[in-house]
Design a protein around this motif. Structure first.
Motif, PDB file in Angstrom:
ATOM      1  N   VAL A   8       0.840  -1.201   0.000  1.00 29.60           N
ATOM      2  CA  VAL A   8       0.000   0.000   0.000  1.00 29.60           C
ATOM      3  C   VAL A   8       0.870   1.244   0.000  1.00 29.60           C
ATOM      4  O   VAL A   8       0.661   2.179  -0.783  1.00 29.60           O
ATOM      5  N   ALA A   9       1.864   1.221   0.889  1.00 27.39           N
ATOM      6  CA  ALA A   9       2.748   2.381   1.023  1.00 27.39           C
ATOM      7  C   ALA A   9       3.446   2.673  -0.312  1.00 27.39           C
ATOM      8  O   ALA A   9       3.476   3.817  -0.774  1.00 27.39           O
ATOM      9  N   VAL A  14       4.579   6.513  -0.224  1.00 34.46           N
ATOM     10  CA  VAL A  14       4.928   6.979   1.123  1.00 34.46           C
ATOM     11  C   VAL A  14       5.628   5.845   1.870  1.00 34.46           C
ATOM     12  O   VAL A  14       5.776   4.746   1.345  1.00 34.46           O
ATOM     13  N   SER A  15       6.049   6.135   3.089  1.00 32.28           N
ATOM     14  CA  SER A  15       6.670   5.085   3.902  1.00 32.28           C
ATOM     15  C   SER A  15       5.593   4.246   4.579  1.00 32.28           C
ATOM     16  O   SER A  15       4.443   4.672   4.702  1.00 32.28           O
ATOM     17  N   THR A  16       5.985   3.052   5.052  1.00 32.53           N
ATOM     18  CA  THR A  16       5.014   2.214   5.754  1.00 32.53           C
ATOM     19  C   THR A  16       4.529   2.902   7.018  1.00 32.53           C
ATOM     20  O   THR A  16       3.379   2.749   7.421  1.00 32.53           O
ATOM     21  N   GLN A  21      -0.075   5.059   9.853  1.00 31.17           N
ATOM     22  CA  GLN A  21      -0.780   6.145  10.540  1.00 31.17           C
ATOM     23  C   GLN A  21      -2.109   6.473   9.864  1.00 31.17           C
ATOM     24  O   GLN A  21      -3.120   6.714  10.527  1.00 31.17           O
ATOM     25  N   VAL A  22      -2.099   6.458   8.564  1.00 32.49           N
ATOM     26  CA  VAL A  22      -3.339   6.752   7.844  1.00 32.49           C
ATOM     27  C   VAL A  22      -4.394   5.696   8.161  1.00 32.49           C
ATOM     28  O   VAL A  22      -5.542   6.007   8.478  1.00 32.49           O
ATOM     29  N   MET A  23      -3.994   4.420   8.080  1.00 27.29           N
ATOM     30  CA  MET A  23      -4.959   3.350   8.307  1.00 27.29           C
ATOM     31  C   MET A  23      -5.570   3.425   9.699  1.00 27.29           C
ATOM     32  O   MET A  23      -6.723   3.064   9.899  1.00 27.29           O
ATOM     33  N   ARG A  24      -4.766   3.907  10.640  1.00 28.07           N
ATOM     34  CA  ARG A  24      -5.272   3.973  12.011  1.00 28.07           C
ATOM     35  C   ARG A  24      -5.908   5.319  12.323  1.00 28.07           C
ATOM     36  O   ARG A  24      -6.444   5.523  13.404  1.00 28.07           O
ATOM     37  N   VAL A  37      -3.281   7.355   0.192  1.00 29.51           N
ATOM     38  CA  VAL A  37      -3.065   6.070   0.857  1.00 29.51           C
ATOM     39  C   VAL A  37      -4.362   5.265   0.895  1.00 29.51           C
ATOM     40  O   VAL A  37      -4.388   4.074   0.566  1.00 29.51           O
ATOM     41  N   LEU A  38      -5.427   5.932   1.300  1.00 33.28           N
ATOM     42  CA  LEU A  38      -6.716   5.249   1.387  1.00 33.28           C
ATOM     43  C   LEU A  38      -7.119   4.651   0.046  1.00 33.28           C
ATOM     44  O   LEU A  38      -7.629   3.524  -0.025  1.00 33.28           O
ATOM     45  N   ALA A  39      -6.879   5.420  -0.993  1.00 38.53           N
ATOM     46  CA  ALA A  39      -7.234   4.939  -2.330  1.00 38.53           C
ATOM     47  C   ALA A  39      -6.425   3.702  -2.688  1.00 38.53           C
ATOM     48  O   ALA A  39      -6.968   2.694  -3.168  1.00 38.53           O
ATOM     49  N   ALA A  40      -5.129   3.770  -2.392  1.00 34.73           N
ATOM     50  CA  ALA A  40      -4.265   2.630  -2.683  1.00 34.73           C
ATOM     51  C   ALA A  40      -4.728   1.392  -1.916  1.00 34.73           C
ATOM     52  O   ALA A  40      -4.776   0.279  -2.458  1.00 34.73           O
TER      53      ALA A  40
END
Lengths: 341, 341
Positions: A8-9, A14-16, A21-24, A37-40
């Motif tokens: 995803v990153a 972006v970095s993992t 952080q985005v996922m959480r 990130v969400l789109a990916a």
DNA sequence: GACGCTTGATATAACGATATACCAAGATTG
DNA sequence: CAATCTTGGTATATCGTTATATCAAGCGTC
């Protein structure tokens, strides 16, 4: 095949750490990268690996319910109530059925420990040994026992006012004029039944009724039916039975019908639980009602508090049961209608 | 507080690698150190962290069962059967109840994916969308659907010969002389019900009986009762009903009793499942029997094969149901007793 | 006595996420 | 304009196991 955070990153550039952080929804992330990130993630059908997450963070939002019998409609309702309450707080409930077998229960509980479930709702199987309680205590698992109490106060407990309920049930039959009242579904040494039997005995004693008769049976309709036939053969003078549960009571009513008698006028029957069947049985069953759904919610609530603070002193909640008069209780034959005391 | 492998290893004076091998019974370890490690483990109440283990090894011996309704005695039996079969192979079954809610089901399935359960038994909720099937397929989760088929052949399936069973049930009533036969518990668009309704329709058509009547209701006794009252009010000429399940059938019988009529002589009722209640209902219910316990075992067996080899072509097993004649079916009033065809 | 073989044990790099500490660049301040 | 703060992001160690490769010691063999 299975996408991980790294994929995803990379896809989002972006970095993992950022992806995590985005996922959480944690940390400080600009709206633009958040969206990327969400789109990916959606694109790759990403689902985070809860094992890794829970290992690192120490959190686990899956709660376990170790129960003694799934096949019981009362329990099923409890599960629904608990599940709803937990879901509303972002938790999730998975159920393991021990079928009252201590070895199976042991395996189930160890599985809960192995996966470090966030918490545990537990109806201990009959004859659960101390080592099993110790196991949970040793691992610091946030645990609430349900219905059957034990563990020497180390766990929170949610249960039913059994003693009082069976005083009420037996008292009701005594009020109607019954003197030979049997208890159907007893014998096991476990807490719940002894509490219930004690309530029954107390009234039999206080009101100076016939000698108590405790008849053993398992908790299902067929067993209740067989037990009632047995009881009737051995003790034809019994005019009323207090049952350990509605399943047994409904079985008993079926037996009474089979004998060519009528529940409520020939032999009175009172159940416990007020399951859905009780109201639509023929005839409708008099019973002691507790709302299993609400009980389940209450149970979950206590568990949530425990999970949030595992250092609180343990608590205990006992919910009262309520008499619901339907048609399986009445005056015994030969007793004149008279004002109730 | 919680002991880890490292603690055990240290206590036994060996490396974690050795301790790990001992705990798994793998590798080449001398009897002496084996005993020392085992003793240390028992001493510390060590339970291995299944999350770490399963992450590293890629194995997970916890299987998930995503079901649409725990509170159904038929399902409860299935769970017992599946659980026994899995346990005998060293697996363990945990149950999540979707209560036929697709959103809840989605959360449940994602939880299974998050924890990477070793496999999945699944009764898809009604109206499950394709995205949900895709999700499981995308993650390569070994999955067996049960009862309700879908997912476009990507998953193994274990189910019941619904079409044939309802041909048999409806045919039985037709043989007895009924012409106005209704189907109770229909309407939903989902696979199972359409299969069943198709079987019913086929007989109604082939035998040139009255126009089919499909009456909607949910799968519990109370709903069955209400539906039957409703049906009777609107279609008093109906002399027999085929029910989608025993719960509905028993509810229908209760309704017939309430109307002052007798199941079997005034209105015939035939159920499906042969749950425990069916045999002891008053009157005992005629029904189509499948053994839910055996079905559960079969289901688990298919899952185990899938788990062992995820590249096999998908399979499908359909189990037949069998007519069990009891007392709720009989000739309609006004039809003379005559030889059965 | 150099060589291979077996036995019993170990060091180390994963598994996939997250918490922590850290950093660069621009904005703000005195 | 140097000093400080804020913003948005990253590098890295860590959670507790297990798989893999490696190694030392003992033992027999030619």
């Amino acid at each position: 095949m299975k996408p991980k955070l790294e994929n995803v990153a990379k896809a989002a550039g972006v970095s993992t750490a950022t992806a995590s952080q985005v996922m959480r929804g944690a940390g400080r992330i600009s709206e633009a990268t958040r969206k990327r990130v969400l789109a990916a993630a959606k694109d790759l059908h990403y689902v985070r690996d809860g094992r890794a997450a829970s290992m690192r963070s120490g959190e686990n939002r899956e709660i376990g319910f170790a129960i003694h019998q799934i096949a019981n409609p009362f329990n099923a309702e409890v599960i629904s109530g608990a599940s709803d309450m937990l879901e509303s707080e972002g938790y999730l409930l998975s159920v393991l059925d021990s079928r009252d077998d201590v070895a199976r229960q042991r395996r189930n509980l160890e599985a809960f420990i192995q996966s470090s479930r966030g918490g545990l709702l537990w109806v201990p199987a009959e004859d659960t040994d101390d080592a099993t309680y110790d196991l949970l205590a040793a691992h610091g698992m946030p645990t609430v026992t349900f219905l059957r109490r034990s563990g020497r106060g180390r766990f929170d407990h949610v249960g039913i006012e059994n003693h009082e309920a069976f005083r009420t049930a037996t008292g009701h039959l005594a009020d109607l004029g019954h003197r030979h009242i049997a208890y159907l579904g007893g014998s096991a040494q476990f807490g719940v039944r002894t509490e219930r039997i004690a309530g029954y005995r107390a009234i039999m004693d206080e009101r100076d009724l016939a000698a108590p008769i405790i008849w053993d049976t398992r908790d299902d309709k067929l067993s209740g039916l067989e037990a009632m036939l047995d009881l009737y053969a051995r003790h034809p003078d019994v005019t009323a039975v207090v049952c350990n549960g509605d399943m047994v009571a409904i079985g008993a009513c079926a037996a009474i019908n089979m004998l060519g008698l009528t529940p409520g006028s020939d032999i009175s029957v009172i159940g416990f639980d007020d399951i859905q069947d009780a109201a639509i049985a023929a005839p409708p069953l008099t019973t002691m009602a507790v709302s299993p759904y609400d009980l389940g919610r209450k149970l979950a609530k206590v568990a949530l508090e425990r999970i949030r603070d595992n250092d609180m002193p343990t608590s205990s909640v006992l919910v009262p049961a309520e008499l619901v008069e339907r048609e399986t209780t009445g005056r015994p034959r030969g007793v004149n209608r008279q004002k109730r005391p």
